[in-house]
Design a protein around this motif. Structure first.
Motif, PDB file in Angstrom:
ATOM      1  N   GLN A 133      36.921  41.603  46.169  1.00 14.71           N
ATOM      2  CA  GLN A 133      36.718  40.572  47.187  1.00 14.71           C
ATOM      3  C   GLN A 133      37.991  39.769  47.421  1.00 14.71           C
ATOM      4  N   ARG A 134      38.698  39.409  46.326  1.00 13.74           N
ATOM      5  CA  ARG A 134      39.919  38.624  46.485  1.00 13.74           C
ATOM      6  C   ARG A 134      40.979  39.383  47.244  1.00 13.74           C
ATOM      7  N   SER A 191      26.827  40.339  46.121  1.00 15.09           N
ATOM      8  CA  SER A 191      25.787  39.801  46.976  1.00 15.09           C
ATOM      9  C   SER A 191      24.502  40.602  46.820  1.00 15.09           C
ATOM     10  N   PHE A 197      34.304  43.778  41.115  1.00 12.29           N
ATOM     11  CA  PHE A 197      33.833  43.355  42.428  1.00 12.29           C
ATOM     12  C   PHE A 197      34.542  42.072  42.861  1.00 12.29           C
ATOM     13  N   SER A 215      32.535  35.993  42.237  1.00 11.45           N
ATOM     14  CA  SER A 215      32.643  37.256  41.506  1.00 11.45           C
ATOM     15  C   SER A 215      31.311  37.960  41.379  1.00 11.45           C
ATOM     16  N   PRO A 262      35.845  33.182  47.282  1.00 16.23           N
ATOM     17  CA  PRO A 262      34.980  34.309  46.989  1.00 16.23           C
ATOM     18  C   PRO A 262      34.327  34.153  45.630  1.00 16.23           C
ATOM     19  N   ARG A 289      40.455  41.719  49.505  1.00 20.31           N
ATOM     20  CA  ARG A 289      40.035  41.803  50.910  1.00 20.31           C
ATOM     21  C   ARG A 289      40.390  40.516  51.653  1.00 20.31           C
ATOM     22  N   ARG A 290      40.260  39.383  50.968  1.00 16.50           N
ATOM     23  CA  ARG A 290      40.537  38.105  51.638  1.00 16.50           C
ATOM     24  C   ARG A 290      42.036  37.815  51.677  1.00 16.50           C
TER      25      ARG A 290
END
Length: 328
Positions: A324-325, A12, A320, A9, A7, A327-328
């Motif tokens: 993301q980390r 998007s 952010f 940082s 991911p 979520r993964r």
């Protein structure tokens, strides 16, 4: 570079667009939810955001340090005030004229300043900011500038078809200018000019070897930055309805620098957060302590820099990335 499974940082494009649209919706609803005085304060915050956009282009993206942008803010304010007071020019027309005058002034100032870099350039711009109030008080200019007494401006009326108060109308006028200038700046920084600005900031020798006209890019960047600040000055004069030399002292220039650092260098969205900080935090500090408000303000600055060394925009990027980390 991030791999497909790693991911990044950086938010998007869709996340950035969603965030900007959310801010826009909040900005459009805000003046109907607060008092006229709060609308006035938020309008000034939008004005400062325009000035910070221009200064961030110069410092954050091009690497030139300016401690005198309050002078261009003053020029824009006085151009608008003189045109309205002496010649009866409509308020909305004075804004682009002020921007054009400051574009020329910034470009001409940037030409000799090209010989200076770093702290030497900062000192030269600091001198400009210190000298501007005295120039505006010069006796041979009093007929135009009003001397130490300044110029009083009539507050524009809102069109009847809008059903808005004067403060609400000016809020949306400033918001419209901010959106237009934000889009212009966004496209400029994403294009060839923007890449040249960043290349000069990061690797000036390599940029020159690749054919970038560093002198012209630096001068144009200074001019565009001054244009943004001049437009902000014109809008600020219209909103406040008054200009005077002592309103544009060197502290104003330092305040702009504080704004881009708090908001986040090299971040266009950071200009909005920085503007909110420089508009409202002094008021909060004054409410906390009437005896030593600037001591409280200093504490706020230290805390913000300790917690957010990359500014508010940098903190958002970090949060952010962590989101993301997880979520993964």
């Amino acid at each position: 570079m991030a791999t497909p499974n790693e991911p990044t940082s950086e938010p998007s494009a869709k996340a950035r667009l969603a965030g900007l649209l959310l801010l826009l919706v909040i900005a459009c609803v805000l003046p109907f939810l607060v008092s006229n005085y709060r609308v006035f304060q938020f309008t000034l915050a939008l004005v400062y955001a325009i000035a910070l956009l221009g200064l961030n282009m110069l410092t954050g993206y091009n690497g030139q340090i300016s401690l005198g942008h309050g002078a261009f803010y003053a020029i824009g304010a006085y151009v608008a005030a003189i045109l309205m007071d002496k010649f009866g020019v409509p308020y909305w027309l004075t804004v682009p004229v002020a921007g054009a005058v400051c574009l020329l002034a910034g470009f001409l100032f940037g030409l000799p300043a090209l010989r200076l870099e770093g702290l030497y350039l900062a000192l030269a711009t600091f001198a400009l900011g210190v000298a501007m109030p005295q120039i505006l008080k010069y006796k041979h200019l009093e007929h135009w500038t009003g001397g130490a007494q300044g110029i009083v401006i009539v507050k524009p009326e809102a069109p009847e078809w809008t059903g808005l108060t004067q403060d609400q109308w000016l809020y949306f006028v400033v918001l419209a200018f901010l959106l237009v200038l934000f889009v212009i700046g966004w496209n400029l920084l994403r294009g060839r000019m923007g890449r040249a600005m960043v290349a000069i900031r990061d690797q000036p020798i390599a940029a020159q070897a690749m054919g970038v006209n560093t002198a012209m890019v630096k001068s144009l960047t200074f001019g565009v930055s001054a244009m943004y600040t001049g437009i902000a000055g014109a809008l600020g004069a219209i909103v406040i309805q008054f200009v005077a030399p002592d309103s544009f002292n060197i502290f104003l220039s330092i305040t702009f620098v504080v704004g881009i650092v708090i908001g986040g260098l090299a971040s266009m969205q950071g200009a909005i957060f920085g503007a909110v900080f420089i508009q409202f935090i002094p008021n909060v500090a004054d409410q906390i302590s009437k005896a030593a408000p600037w001591a409280i303000y200093g504490v706020f600055l230290i805390v913000f820099m300790y917690v957010m060394p990359g500014g508010v925009a940098g903190l958002i990027r970090i949060l952010f990335g962590r989101f993301q980390r997880r979520r993964r």
